[in-house]
Design a protein around this motif. Structure first.
Motif, short mmCIF file in Angstrom:
data_model
loop_
_atom_site.label_atom_id
_atom_site.label_comp_id
_atom_site.label_asym_id
_atom_site.label_seq_id
_atom_site.Cartn_x
_atom_site.Cartn_y
_atom_site.Cartn_z
N SER A 1 6.07 13.35 -54.62
CA SER A 1 6.08 14.11 -53.36
C SER A 1 7.49 14.52 -52.96
N ARG A 2 8.30 14.77 -53.94
CA ARG A 2 9.67 15.17 -53.64
C ARG A 2 9.70 16.55 -52.98
N ASN A 3 8.83 17.42 -53.41
CA ASN A 3 8.73 18.74 -52.80
C ASN A 3 7.35 18.87 -52.17
N PRO A 4 7.17 18.25 -51.00
CA PRO A 4 5.85 18.32 -50.37
C PRO A 4 5.58 19.74 -49.88
N PRO A 5 4.32 20.07 -49.64
CA PRO A 5 4.01 21.41 -49.16
C PRO A 5 4.65 21.66 -47.79
N MET A 6 4.94 22.93 -47.54
CA MET A 6 5.55 23.32 -46.27
C MET A 6 4.56 23.09 -45.13
N PRO A 7 5.03 22.67 -43.97
CA PRO A 7 4.14 22.56 -42.81
C PRO A 7 3.58 23.94 -42.46
N ILE B 1 7.38 31.81 -44.00
CA ILE B 1 8.38 32.38 -44.90
C ILE B 1 8.42 33.87 -44.65
N VAL B 2 9.63 34.39 -44.39
CA VAL B 2 9.80 35.82 -44.13
C VAL B 2 10.31 36.45 -45.42
#
Length: 105
Positions: A83-89, A94-95
């Motif tokens: 889980s080092r790169n968990p999903p974004m909240p 993201i623009v």
């Protein structure tokens, strides 16, 4: 469980436990060869009772030698990279057209 399956699991877990206690792979290779030699030496036991006693003794030794902080592969639960790169909240957006959000060119 079949005797052969228990022996194979004991061998595999013995090697993994040995790796937890080894600081260096070369050291682990030497210990692994010693473990293999022990298993090979007892491969042709004629007495089923003796083989069962030996297997139970090996399983007890393995339980006694468990490392308190075993090595966990990085991608497994509890590993260093899990889980080092968990999903974004969901509230973070993201623009993709940064700088042109308001119709500017």
């Amino acid at each position: 469980m079949a005797h052969r399956t228990r022996v194979m699991q004991l061998y595999r877990h013995a090697l993994k436990t040995c790796l937890d206690w080894s600081g260096d792979r070369r050291q682990w290779y030497d210990r692994g060869r010693a473990i293999r030699a022990e298993f090979e030496a007892n491969r042709t036991l004629a007495s089923r009772e003796q083989a069962d006693r030996l297997l139970q003794h090996g399983e007890q030794l393995l339980a006694d030698w468990q490392h308190p902080n075993p090595i966990i592969a990085p991608y497994y639960v509890g590993g260093t990279a899990f889980s080092r790169n968990p999903p974004m909240p969901e509230n973070v957006k993201i623009v993709l057209d940064f700088g042109r959000e308001h119709g500017g060119h």
